[in-house]
Design a protein around this motif. Structure first.
Motif, mmCIF file in Angstrom:
data_model
loop_
_atom_site.group_PDB
_atom_site.id
_atom_site.type_symbol
_atom_site.label_atom_id
_atom_site.label_comp_id
_atom_site.label_asym_id
_atom_site.label_seq_id
_atom_site.Cartn_x
_atom_site.Cartn_y
_atom_site.Cartn_z
ATOM 1 N N LYS A 118 -8.792 0.579 -26.578
ATOM 2 C CA LYS A 118 -9.129 -0.655 -27.700
ATOM 3 C C LYS A 118 -7.802 -0.275 -28.707
ATOM 4 O O LYS A 118 -7.701 -1.445 -29.396
ATOM 5 N N ASP A 119 -7.573 1.226 -28.700
ATOM 6 C CA ASP A 119 -7.228 1.127 -30.195
ATOM 7 C C ASP A 119 -5.607 1.141 -30.007
ATOM 8 O O ASP A 119 -5.198 1.793 -30.879
ATOM 9 N N PHE A 120 -4.775 0.751 -29.038
ATOM 10 C CA PHE A 120 -3.233 1.009 -28.469
ATOM 11 C C PHE A 120 -2.873 -0.314 -28.316
ATOM 12 O O PHE A 120 -3.803 -0.987 -27.664
ATOM 13 N N THR A 121 -2.348 -0.981 -28.373
ATOM 14 C CA THR A 121 -1.113 -1.478 -28.295
ATOM 15 C C THR A 121 -0.086 -1.519 -27.217
ATOM 16 O O THR A 121 1.193 -0.413 -27.809
ATOM 17 N N PRO A 122 -0.366 -1.862 -26.166
ATOM 18 C CA PRO A 122 1.711 -1.036 -24.853
ATOM 19 C C PRO A 122 2.817 -2.269 -25.436
ATOM 20 O O PRO A 122 2.589 -3.170 -25.961
ATOM 21 N N LEU A 123 3.655 -1.319 -25.134
ATOM 22 C CA LEU A 123 4.881 -1.782 -26.037
ATOM 23 C C LEU A 123 6.287 -1.763 -24.766
ATOM 24 O O LEU A 123 6.090 -2.686 -24.262
ATOM 25 N N ALA A 124 5.824 -1.250 -23.898
ATOM 26 C CA ALA A 124 6.656 -0.952 -22.583
ATOM 27 C C ALA A 124 6.550 -0.128 -21.957
ATOM 28 O O ALA A 124 6.319 1.656 -21.972
ATOM 29 N N LEU A 125 7.238 -0.182 -20.542
ATOM 30 C CA LEU A 125 6.740 1.210 -19.696
ATOM 31 C C LEU A 125 8.125 2.089 -19.606
ATOM 32 O O LEU A 125 9.366 1.194 -19.815
ATOM 33 N N LEU A 126 8.771 2.836 -19.381
ATOM 34 C CA LEU A 126 9.284 3.477 -19.882
ATOM 35 C C LEU A 126 9.911 3.891 -17.973
ATOM 36 O O LEU A 126 11.299 3.770 -17.830
ATOM 37 N N SER A 127 9.508 4.851 -18.043
ATOM 38 C CA SER A 127 9.600 6.054 -16.713
ATOM 39 C C SER A 127 8.826 6.624 -16.026
ATOM 40 O O SER A 127 7.979 6.818 -16.222
ATOM 41 N N GLN A 128 9.025 6.721 -15.036
ATOM 42 C CA GLN A 128 8.153 7.772 -13.579
ATOM 43 C C GLN A 128 8.768 9.389 -13.179
ATOM 44 O O GLN A 128 10.163 9.338 -12.940
ATOM 45 N N THR A 263 -0.803 -4.121 -34.015
ATOM 46 C CA THR A 263 0.170 -4.473 -34.430
ATOM 47 C C THR A 263 0.544 -5.167 -34.375
ATOM 48 O O THR A 263 0.462 -6.416 -33.441
ATOM 49 N N PRO A 264 2.055 -6.138 -35.475
ATOM 50 C CA PRO A 264 1.913 -7.906 -35.106
ATOM 51 C C PRO A 264 2.563 -7.735 -34.159
ATOM 52 O O PRO A 264 2.737 -7.372 -34.282
ATOM 53 N N ARG A 265 2.371 -8.982 -33.677
ATOM 54 C CA ARG A 265 2.639 -9.250 -32.296
ATOM 55 C C ARG A 265 4.470 -9.874 -32.400
ATOM 56 O O ARG A 265 5.183 -8.942 -31.667
ATOM 57 N N ASP A 269 6.703 -7.488 -29.962
ATOM 58 C CA ASP A 269 7.677 -8.326 -29.325
ATOM 59 C C ASP A 269 9.173 -7.955 -29.190
ATOM 60 O O ASP A 269 10.268 -7.333 -28.952
ATOM 61 N N LYS A 270 9.179 -7.437 -30.721
ATOM 62 C CA LYS A 270 11.165 -6.450 -31.239
ATOM 63 C C LYS A 270 11.290 -4.958 -30.133
ATOM 64 O O LYS A 270 12.107 -4.820 -29.860
ATOM 65 N N LEU A 271 10.193 -4.526 -30.663
ATOM 66 C CA LEU A 271 10.383 -3.625 -29.896
ATOM 67 C C LEU A 271 10.287 -3.229 -28.127
ATOM 68 O O LEU A 271 10.962 -2.475 -27.914
ATOM 69 N N GLU A 272 9.768 -4.385 -27.533
ATOM 70 C CA GLU A 272 9.328 -4.766 -26.174
ATOM 71 C C GLU A 272 11.102 -4.643 -25.607
ATOM 72 O O GLU A 272 10.722 -4.578 -25.017
ATOM 73 N N GLY A 273 11.377 -5.462 -26.287
ATOM 74 C CA GLY A 273 12.581 -6.212 -26.390
ATOM 75 C C GLY A 273 13.767 -5.294 -26.361
ATOM 76 O O GLY A 273 14.716 -4.377 -25.150
ATOM 77 N N TRP A 274 13.986 -4.650 -27.056
ATOM 78 C CA TRP A 274 14.554 -3.041 -27.522
ATOM 79 C C TRP A 274 14.626 -1.778 -26.422
ATOM 80 O O TRP A 274 15.066 -1.615 -25.281
ATOM 81 N N PHE A 275 12.999 -1.795 -25.890
ATOM 82 C CA PHE A 275 12.939 -0.530 -25.101
ATOM 83 C C PHE A 275 13.566 -1.245 -23.812
ATOM 84 O O PHE A 275 13.907 -0.828 -22.389
#
Length: 326
Positions: A118-128, A263-265, A269-275
Motif C-alpha cells: 500500500k505504501d509504495f508505487t512500483p516503477l520497474a523490474l530491474l534484474s535477478q 507519486t503522480p502517474r 510513467d517517465k521513470l518506468e520508461g527510462w528504466f
C-alpha cells in the motif's frame, strides 16, 4: 464587507486553485528539475550498492539530472524503506529494493512502519541475481552432498553467515530440507564475512552473486551450487541446488525500483520508461551477467504482479523453515 468585495473573493478562489493545479501539472511535465535521491538499504560496497550505482548512473544519463545514492543500511533495509514510504511523492525520492524486503519482510517483522504493497508505487523490474552456496577455498568439501553430510554429523557446532534476507531465508530453507542445524551469524556486508569463512569461524554461507561472483573468479570462494532453477551462463560448471541433490530448492533475489505511494502517474510513467530503456541496453546485460545477474523486463504493472506472487512464495518458505516474525 460590500457585495463587490465578496464577489471578488469568490472569483479569486477558483483562479488561485487553477493556478496551483497548473503549477503542479507543469512540475510533472518538466520533471525532473533537480537531483533525484535513490535510497539503498545496504552499505556502500555491498552487492546491492554496486547494482544501485550502475542503475543510477544510467538513469542520470537519460533524465539529465544527477541521481544521488543514499545508503541507509540497517534493520534489514527497513530504515531505507521507511524513509522512502514517508518521503514526499514528487519523484525526487526513489528506492531500490529486493524481493526479500518487498515480499519477505512482512514475514520477518511484526511491526513494520509501512505496508509493502500500500505504501509504495512500483516503477520497474530491474534484474535477478543468482546466489551461491559457498565454502572456503581450502575447504575439503567439493559438493553440496559432502557439505551436508559433514554438517549433519556435528549439528550443534555448525555456523553459517548471511548478509541479507534472501541469504538468511534461503539458508534456513536449505537446512529445513536437509535436516541440518546451524547457528546464524549476521554480517553487515559480505566483505565482513570473508575472514570468518576463511578461518573456520563459519562453515558455509549463501552469498549474493553480485559480490560473490568476483570472489569465485578470484579463487577466494569455492562455489558448491547456485540457488536458481537453472545454471548461470557465466558459471556453467556450477550445478543448481536441485542438481546437487536438494530437491525443490530455488531461491533468488530480484530487484525493482519503487517510489512512495501517490507519486503522480506522469512521473511514474517517465521513470518506468527510462528504466525500461536501461534494462534493454546491451551494456546492462554485459554488466549483469559476469556478476551472476540477468536483466528483467517489466514496468510498474509487472513489478506489482511479481511482488504479489513473491509474497506467497516467501510465506511458504518462512513457514517451511519455521521462522516466526520478531
Amino acid at each position: 464587507m460590500d457585495r463587490r468585495h465578496v464577489l471578488g473573493l469568490l472569483g479569486a478562489a477558483p483562479i488561485a486553485y487553477a493556478t496551483t493545479g497548473f503549477e503542479s501539472v507543469r512540475a510533472e511535465s518538466d520533471y525532473p528539475t533537480q537531483p533525484i535521491k535513490a535510497l539503498v538499504g545496504f552499505a556502500a560496497g555491498s552487492g546491492a550498492d554496486i547494482l544501485a550505482r550502475f542503475y543510477s548512473k544510467k538513469l542520470s544519463d537519460l533524465c539529465g539530472r544527477p541521481v544521488l545514492i543514499e545508503n541507509r543500511p540497517g534493520a534489514t533495509s527497513n530504515i531505507a524503506l521507511s524513509l522512502a514510504a514517508n518521503a514526499k511523492p514528487d519523484g525526487y525520492t526513489i528506492v531500490y529494493s529486493a524481493n526479500s524486503n518487498m515480499a519477505g519482510n512482512p514475514f520477518m517483522f511484526k511491526d513494520l512502519s509501512f505496508d509493502v504493497e500500500k505504501d509504495f508505487t512500483p516503477l520497474a523490474l530491474l534484474s535477478q541475481t543468482t546466489f551461491f552456496l559457498v565454502v572456503a577455498p581450502n575447504s575439503p568439501f567439493n559438493t553440496v552432498e559432502q557439505l551436508t553430510k559433514h554438517l549433519l554429523g556435528q549439528q550443534e557446532k555448525n555456523k553459517y553467515g548471511y548478509t541479507n534476507q534472501t541469504a538468511h531465508i534461503g539458508t534456513e530453507y536449505y537446512m529445513s530440507l536437509t535436516g541440518i542445524k546451524a547457528v546464524p551469524v549476521a554480517y553487515r556486508t559480505a566483505v565482513d564475512a570473508m575472514g570468518d569463512l576463511a578461518n573456520g569461524g563459519i562453515d558455509f554461507m549463501i552469498i549474493d552473486g553480485t559480490f560473490g561472483s568476483g570472489q569465485v573468479k578470484a579463487g577466494k570462494l569455492k562455489p558448491l551450487a547456485v540457488t536458481a532453477v537453472t545454471r548461470h551462463p557465466t558459471f556453467p560448471n556450477v550445478p543448481t541446488m536441485a542438481e546437487a541433490g536438494v530437491k525443490d530448492f530455488e531461491f533468488t533475489s530480484w530487484w525493482a525500483a519503487w517510489a512512495p505511494k501517490d507519486t503522480p502517474r506522469e512521473i511514474v510513467d517517465k521513470l518506468e520508461g527510462w528504466f525500461g530503456k536501461i534494462m534493454a541496453q546491451d551494456e546492462t546485460r554485459a554488466f549483469l551477467e559476469p556478476n551472476a545477474g540477468t536483466p528483467l523486463k517489466g514496468g510498474s504493472k509487472e513489478a506489482r504482479e511479481k511482488q504479489r506472487v513473491e509474497i506467497q512464495k516467501w510465506k511458504r518458505a518462512t513457514e517451511a523453515a519455521g521462522i516466526k516474525p520478531l
